[in-house]
Design an enzyme around this catalytic site. Structure first.
Site, short mmCIF file in Angstrom:
data_model
loop_
_atom_site.label_atom_id
_atom_site.label_comp_id
_atom_site.label_asym_id
_atom_site.label_seq_id
_atom_site.Cartn_x
_atom_site.Cartn_y
_atom_site.Cartn_z
N LYS A 70 0.80 -1.15 0.16
CA LYS A 70 -0.02 0.01 0.10
C LYS A 70 0.86 1.09 -0.27
O LYS A 70 0.30 2.42 -0.21
CB LYS A 70 -1.09 -0.11 1.19
CG LYS A 70 -1.64 -1.24 1.40
CD LYS A 70 -2.76 -1.30 0.07
CE LYS A 70 -4.15 -0.51 0.33
NZ LYS A 70 -4.87 -0.94 -0.51
C1 LIG Z 1 -2.24 -7.06 4.48
C2 LIG Z 1 -3.18 -6.57 3.23
N1 LIG Z 1 -3.22 -7.44 2.36
C3 LIG Z 1 -4.04 -7.41 1.23
C4 LIG Z 1 -4.31 -6.06 0.72
C5 LIG Z 1 -5.27 -5.91 -0.45
O1 LIG Z 1 -4.86 -4.79 -1.37
P1 LIG Z 1 -6.11 -4.04 -1.88
O2 LIG Z 1 -6.59 -3.00 -1.13
O3 LIG Z 1 -5.11 -3.48 -3.28
O4 LIG Z 1 -7.10 -5.07 -2.60
C6 LIG Z 1 -4.19 -4.93 1.70
C7 LIG Z 1 -5.12 -3.65 1.67
O5 LIG Z 1 -4.89 -2.94 2.70
C8 LIG Z 1 -3.66 -5.43 2.85
O6 LIG Z 1 -3.37 -4.31 3.91
#
Ligand SMILES: Cc1ncc(COP(=O)(O)O)c(C=O)c1O
Length: 500
Positions: A70
């Protein structure tokens, strides 16, 4: 004089291992420049053990400077808002609802660029994330985990409200900001394609806001149409398609960052060919394997993604290539799934055996004298009534029960004080806001052992004891066990056993 030290430091004479240096990256202006360009690392042990024929690669997003994928979208949203004159350094206040990692990315950018930053995140998210945010200088507001996204108490609603109240506040809004998928379309996807010479057969990606999977999906469909894009969504969330996949009794899941109860604008299901639903136990066990067997210090959603990848990559042949994206790092979860006791108390790992202790495997009976009696109050009681019950019973917790006497949470002085200290404004007389719902408990109807109590007491000051009524299935509170209670019990019984 020739002595041991001078020989030791005759370093020129040793065989040398010097890696190729990247001459373009001598000095960075600031840490934000280091976001992205994460390594793609070949997986070895897990694919072999799981009988996978294809090659599997981990895209190590957890190696970003803020610790997650992120960082990319946070920086991209800030740059874009600055260019459009929406964010003004020294004046604007950044405010964002997040599950933590976007918050860390924004707090990182704010620290470097000098913005005030307010992060609104649900209570489910780890204290490690909160402490990282605070260390970066962000202000934190916690919201109840169980609040639905469209309820006024959710982190999204609270952030929206505050962005209207606070002067110069800017809500970058990762759910509705095209810079979210764009950061992955321009960045993450380009890197994956470059690393594999545009030849990739499958990418497996966790879905939260879905910016990662949608952004990468769009670029992959343009440049490598044969590639299967797989989205990973936990049971209890509704992001997956077809909708039947989302039918589930799961109310709450432990894995952080993936899954939602609404469809974000940053989700484009068109570019996702297949969805896999995941659950906590197997996800977190797989995250532990990624750490232990592959040396990848990742977080819980990485385990979910890897577990899903193992299911779908079984259909790929030798020579084909599958990329697994690991979103965040171990630091966020040191007191959660990295703790053995935390895993054991959720049945994600067996309790350790210990044949040397007579009491370790002892099953706890309902009338066992190590259980301290506790008082109960109705969920409709006031805080003052709960405090009075706490003082009178002298036990460290008061049970909060519904009309049928079923345990719905506990009231403790420690938690109430913490909540009060975090409340802006006057004392609230609403017991619900002071109820601890995530409780470490044992059920005497389930042959729970003292081993379970002892392991729980490693990570909590008290274990709540309940009994499930076989006919009504109602869980009624019986009492509580503290370390003091367990110690006294063991020493008294040991003395009796030794005839003292
Ligand atoms: C630990 C973690 N995994 C996966 C994701 C998923 O990413 P996305 O928001 O791009 O779908 C996030 C998003 O905040 C996350 O913090």
């Amino acid at each position: 004089m020739e002595n041991g030290t001078s020989k030791f430091f005759n370093l020129k004479e040793f065989p040398h291992i010097v890696r190729a240096l990247d001459r373009n990256l001598k000095i960075q202006d600031n840490v934000l420049n280091v976001i992205g360009n994460t390594p793609l690392v070949k997986l070895s042990k897990i694919p072999k053990e799981e009988g996978i024929q294809c090659e599997m690669y981990a895209k190590c997003e957890y190696l970003n400077p803020g610790g997650s994928v992120k960082d990319r979208i946070a920086y991209r949203m800030v740059l874009d808002a600055e260019q459009r004159g929406i964010l003004i350094p020294g004046k604007s206040v950044i405010i964002e609802p997040t599950s933590g990692n976007t918050g860390i990315g924004l707090a990182l950018a704010s620290a470097v660029k000098g913005y005030r930053c307010i992060i609104v995140l649900p209570e489910k998210m780890s204290d490690e994330k909160v402490n990282t945010l605070k260390a970066l200088g962000a202000e934190i507001i916690r919201t109840p985990t169980e609040a639905a996204s469209d309820s006024p108490d959710s982190n999204i609603s609270v952030a929206k409200r505050l962005s209207k109240e606070i002067p110069n506040a800017v809500l970058l809004d990762q759910y509705n900001n095209p810079c979210n998928p764009l950061a992955h379309y321009d960045g993450t996807a380009e890197e994956i394609l470059w690393s594999l010479d545009d030849n990739v057969d499958m990418v497996v990606i966790g879905a939260g806001t879905c910016g990662t999977v949608s952004g990468i999906g769009h670029k992959i469909k343009e440049r490598c149409p044969k590639c299967v894009v797989v989205g990973v969504d936990p049971h209890g969330s509704i992001l997956a398609e077809p909708e039947e996949l989302n039918k589930s009794d799961v109310q709450m899941y432990e894995v952080e960052g993936i899954g939602y109860d609404f469809l974000p604008r940053s989700l484009d299901r068109k570019v996702i060919d297949k969805w896999v639903k995941t659950e906590d136990g197997t996800s977190l066990q797989m995250a532990r394997r990624l750490i232990k067997e592959e040396g990848l210090l990742c977080g819980g959603s990485s385990g979910a993604v890897m577990w899903a990848a193992v299911q779908v990559a079984k259909n790929l042949k030798a020579g084909q290539k599958c990329v697994v994206l690991l979103p965040d790092n171990i630091r966020n979860y040191m007191t959660k799934f990295i703790s053995d006791q935390w895993m054991e108390t959720r049945n994600f790992k067996p309790y350790p055996t210990n044949d040397k202790l007579w009491w370790w495997n002892k099953v706890i009976a309902e009338n066992e004298d190590l259980i301290q009696a506790t008082a109960s109050v109705s969920q409709n009681s006031s805080i003052s009534e709960a405090i009075a019950a706490l003082r009178e019973s002298k036990a460290p917790v008061v049970n909060i029960v519904d009309d049928k006497g079923s345990l719905i949470g506990i009231f403790t002085a420690d938690n109430a004080r913490r909540r009060l200290a975090n409340l802006a404004g006057s004392v609230v007389e609403d017991l619900e806001k002071f109820t601890v719902k995530k409780i470490y408990q044992i059920d005497v109807s389930n042959d729970s052992t003292l081993a379970a109590v002892s392991r729980m007491l490693d990570i909590t000051p008290y274990v709540v004891v309940v009994k499930t009524d076989a006919s009504s299935n109602i869980q009624k509170p019986i009492g509580v066990i503290t370390s003091d209670d367990l110690l006294t019990y063991i020493t008294n019984k040991s003395n009796q056993l030794n005839g003292n």
